[in-house]
Design a protein around this motif. Structure first.
Motif, PDB file in Angstrom:
ATOM      1  N   MET A  23       0.839  -1.194   0.000  1.00 52.23           N
ATOM      2  CA  MET A  23       0.000   0.000   0.000  1.00 52.23           C
ATOM      3  C   MET A  23       0.877   1.249   0.000  1.00 52.23           C
ATOM      4  N   ARG A  24       0.545   2.194  -0.882  1.00 46.90           N
ATOM      5  CA  ARG A  24       1.216   3.495  -0.906  1.00 46.90           C
ATOM      6  C   ARG A  24       0.153   4.589  -0.849  1.00 46.90           C
ATOM      7  N   LEU A  25       0.242   5.466   0.148  1.00 52.42           N
ATOM      8  CA  LEU A  25      -0.681   6.587   0.256  1.00 52.42           C
ATOM      9  C   LEU A  25      -0.122   7.756  -0.536  1.00 52.42           C
ATOM     10  N   MET A  26      -0.946   8.310  -1.426  1.00 46.07           N
ATOM     11  CA  MET A  26      -0.512   9.366  -2.326  1.00 46.07           C
ATOM     12  C   MET A  26      -1.119  10.700  -1.891  1.00 46.07           C
ATOM     13  N   PHE A  27      -0.259  11.685  -1.626  1.00 43.51           N
ATOM     14  CA  PHE A  27      -0.696  13.022  -1.241  1.00 43.51           C
ATOM     15  C   PHE A  27      -0.460  13.997  -2.385  1.00 43.51           C
ATOM     16  N   ASP A  28      -1.331  15.016  -2.486  1.00 39.14           N
ATOM     17  CA  ASP A  28      -1.175  16.014  -3.543  1.00 39.14           C
ATOM     18  C   ASP A  28      -0.238  17.129  -3.085  1.00 39.14           C
ATOM     19  N   ARG A  32      -2.753  16.951   0.864  1.00 43.17           N
ATOM     20  CA  ARG A  32      -4.001  16.223   1.112  1.00 43.17           C
ATOM     21  C   ARG A  32      -3.902  14.809   0.541  1.00 43.17           C
ATOM     22  N   LEU A  33      -4.459  13.857   1.262  1.00 46.64           N
ATOM     23  CA  LEU A  33      -4.486  12.491   0.750  1.00 46.64           C
ATOM     24  C   LEU A  33      -5.456  12.418  -0.412  1.00 46.64           C
ATOM     25  N   LEU A 157       3.887  -0.690   3.453  1.00 46.72           N
ATOM     26  CA  LEU A 157       3.076   0.511   3.682  1.00 46.72           C
ATOM     27  C   LEU A 157       4.012   1.714   3.632  1.00 46.72           C
ATOM     28  N   VAL A 158       3.830   2.549   2.624  1.00 44.67           N
ATOM     29  CA  VAL A 158       4.672   3.737   2.464  1.00 44.67           C
ATOM     30  C   VAL A 158       3.794   4.929   2.127  1.00 44.67           C
ATOM     31  N   VAL A 159       4.390   6.113   2.268  1.00 40.72           N
ATOM     32  CA  VAL A 159       3.677   7.372   2.032  1.00 40.72           C
ATOM     33  C   VAL A 159       4.464   8.199   1.030  1.00 40.72           C
ATOM     34  N   SER A 160       3.773   8.804   0.061  1.00 36.52           N
ATOM     35  CA  SER A 160       4.398   9.691  -0.916  1.00 36.52           C
ATOM     36  C   SER A 160       3.791  11.082  -0.807  1.00 36.52           C
ATOM     37  N   ARG A 162       4.263  13.358   1.892  1.00 38.77           N
ATOM     38  CA  ARG A 162       4.256  13.943   3.232  1.00 38.77           C
ATOM     39  C   ARG A 162       5.124  13.105   4.154  1.00 38.77           C
ATOM     40  N   GLU A 163       5.513  13.734   5.268  1.00 37.99           N
ATOM     41  CA  GLU A 163       6.240  13.014   6.309  1.00 37.99           C
ATOM     42  C   GLU A 163       5.205  12.476   7.306  1.00 37.99           C
ATOM     43  N   CYS A 164       5.111  11.166   7.403  1.00 32.24           N
ATOM     44  CA  CYS A 164       4.118  10.543   8.276  1.00 32.24           C
ATOM     45  C   CYS A 164       4.742   9.337   8.964  1.00 32.24           C
ATOM     46  N   THR A 165       4.176   8.962  10.086  1.00 33.04           N
ATOM     47  CA  THR A 165       4.556   7.709  10.736  1.00 33.04           C
ATOM     48  C   THR A 165       3.538   6.644  10.349  1.00 33.04           C
ATOM     49  N   THR A 166       4.025   5.421  10.184  1.00 31.16           N
ATOM     50  CA  THR A 166       3.145   4.340   9.740  1.00 31.16           C
ATOM     51  C   THR A 166       3.313   3.117  10.630  1.00 31.16           C
ATOM     52  N   GLY A 167       2.321   2.273  10.613  1.00 29.11           N
ATOM     53  CA  GLY A 167       2.387   1.016  11.343  1.00 29.11           C
ATOM     54  C   GLY A 167       1.359   0.045  10.805  1.00 29.11           C
ATOM     55  N   ILE A 168       1.632  -1.227  10.970  1.00 28.90           N
ATOM     56  CA  ILE A 168       0.702  -2.278  10.540  1.00 28.90           C
ATOM     57  C   ILE A 168       0.397  -3.157  11.751  1.00 28.90           C
ATOM     58  N   LEU A 169      -0.858  -3.191  12.151  1.00 23.48           N
ATOM     59  CA  LEU A 169      -1.277  -3.975  13.306  1.00 23.48           C
ATOM     60  C   LEU A 169      -1.771  -5.336  12.837  1.00 23.48           C
ATOM     61  N   PRO A 170      -1.344  -6.415  13.493  1.00 17.81           N
ATOM     62  CA  PRO A 170      -1.825  -7.743  13.101  1.00 17.81           C
ATOM     63  C   PRO A 170      -3.295  -7.926  13.452  1.00 17.81           C
ATOM     64  N   ALA A 171      -3.929  -8.840  12.760  1.00 19.95           N
ATOM     65  CA  ALA A 171      -5.311  -9.183  13.081  1.00 19.95           C
ATOM     66  C   ALA A 171      -5.358  -9.865  14.449  1.00 19.95           C
ATOM     67  N   ASP A 172      -6.456  -9.667  15.167  1.00 22.94           N
ATOM     68  CA  ASP A 172      -6.606 -10.283  16.486  1.00 22.94           C
ATOM     69  C   ASP A 172      -8.058 -10.744  16.665  1.00 22.94           C
ATOM     70  N   PRO A 173      -8.479 -11.731  15.855  1.00 20.10           N
ATOM     71  CA  PRO A 173      -9.879 -12.173  15.931  1.00 20.10           C
ATOM     72  C   PRO A 173     -10.156 -12.910  17.232  1.00 20.10           C
ATOM     73  N   ASP A 174     -11.374 -12.756  17.738  1.00 15.00           N
ATOM     74  CA  ASP A 174     -11.714 -13.482  18.955  1.00 15.00           C
ATOM     75  C   ASP A 174     -11.976 -14.947  18.616  1.00 15.00           C
ATOM     76  N   PRO A 175     -11.891 -15.839  19.607  1.00 20.89           N
ATOM     77  CA  PRO A 175     -12.018 -17.281  19.345  1.00 20.89           C
ATOM     78  C   PRO A 175     -13.314 -17.664  18.643  1.00 20.89           C
ATOM     79  N   GLU A 176     -14.391 -16.933  18.901  1.00 19.01           N
ATOM     80  CA  GLU A 176     -15.669 -17.252  18.261  1.00 19.01           C
ATOM     81  C   GLU A 176     -15.570 -17.076  16.748  1.00 19.01           C
ATOM     82  N   ARG A 177     -14.891 -16.010  16.317  1.00 16.38           N
ATOM     83  CA  ARG A 177     -14.738 -15.768  14.875  1.00 16.38           C
ATOM     84  C   ARG A 177     -13.823 -16.818  14.254  1.00 16.38           C
ATOM     85  N   VAL A 178     -12.786 -17.201  14.966  1.00 18.14           N
ATOM     86  CA  VAL A 178     -11.882 -18.227  14.461  1.00 18.14           C
ATOM     87  C   VAL A 178     -12.624 -19.538  14.265  1.00 18.14           C
TER      88      VAL A 178
END
Length: 207
Positions: A23-28, A32-33, A157-160, A162-178
């Motif tokens: 994923m690359r976020l493109m700013f004008d 603005r995104l 995950l990168v940004v074009s 602007r200067e931004c901080t990024t992160g990717i959080l893992p999925a954490d499904p509850d046992p019922e969904r699993v």
């Protein structure tokens, strides 16, 4: 949802295929995104099936023409489902536009779908955290960011623009969904939205 050509079931539990996402976020020029530039690499088995089918259709223009047709098919199948992409700012869904720029290619023996997903309107970010998820609502296909040994790659995950901080959080499904997902076989259809619970979350904060 099988993106394009038929995807045979590989196992008796969801998901039946996967996509490696970049994923690359493109700013004008005003900071603005304006768009999300995405690259989806299909899993090796799906890619093998597709490339073999297209290779057998040489009378229809060969592999390149077949990939072009596949791109149209994928785009048209994804459009009613929001291109599997959900974007939120402060918990509110951000409206997305329509994909008109896209291509399908073969890279390293895998089929890759690359496309530009514009926002409906450019979005001003002033310190808030933008979050996105990319997922198949039915969880037939799993979407994960490109990784090395389970750790997201730097270019996942990168940004074009602007200067931004990024992160990717893992999925954490509850046992019922699993449990719900594990009980689905190839003939079943999951409840709409099941894939959301198994989706990674990308976060972008621009000061």
């Amino acid at each position: 949802m099988t993106l394009g050509l038929s995807l045979p079931g590989l196992a008796q539990a969801h998901p039946h295929g996967w996509i490696d996402l970049r994923m690359r976020l493109m700013f004008d020029d005003e900071g603005r995104l304006e768009a999300l530039y995405q690259s989806w690499r299909m899993d090796p088995f799906y890619s093998l099936v597709v490339l073999e089918e297209l290779g057998q259709a040489e009378g229809e223009g060969g592999l390149e023409a077949g990939l072009d047709r596949l791109g149209v098919e994928i785009r048209d199948n994804l459009a009613p489902q929001g291109y599997f992409t959900e974007l939120r700012l402060d918990g509110e869904v951000v409206a997305l536009g329509e994909v008109n720029e896209y291509t399908v290619m073969e890279r390293g023996g895998r089929v890759e779908f690359v496309f530009l997903l514009p926002l409906a309107e450019p979005l001003v970010l002033g310190g808030e955290t933008l979050r996105y998820q990319v997922f198949d609502p039915s969880y037939y296909i799993e979407v994960v960011h490109e990784d090395d040994d389970g750790t997201p790659r730097d270019d996942a995950l990168v940004v074009s623009g602007r200067e931004c901080t990024t992160g990717i959080l893992p999925a954490d499904p509850d046992p019922e969904r699993v449990m719900e997902a594990s009980m689905l076989d190839v003939t079943d259809e999951a409840e709409p939205g099941l894939g959301r619970y198994f989706a990674e979350t990308g976060e972008v904060t621009c000061g």
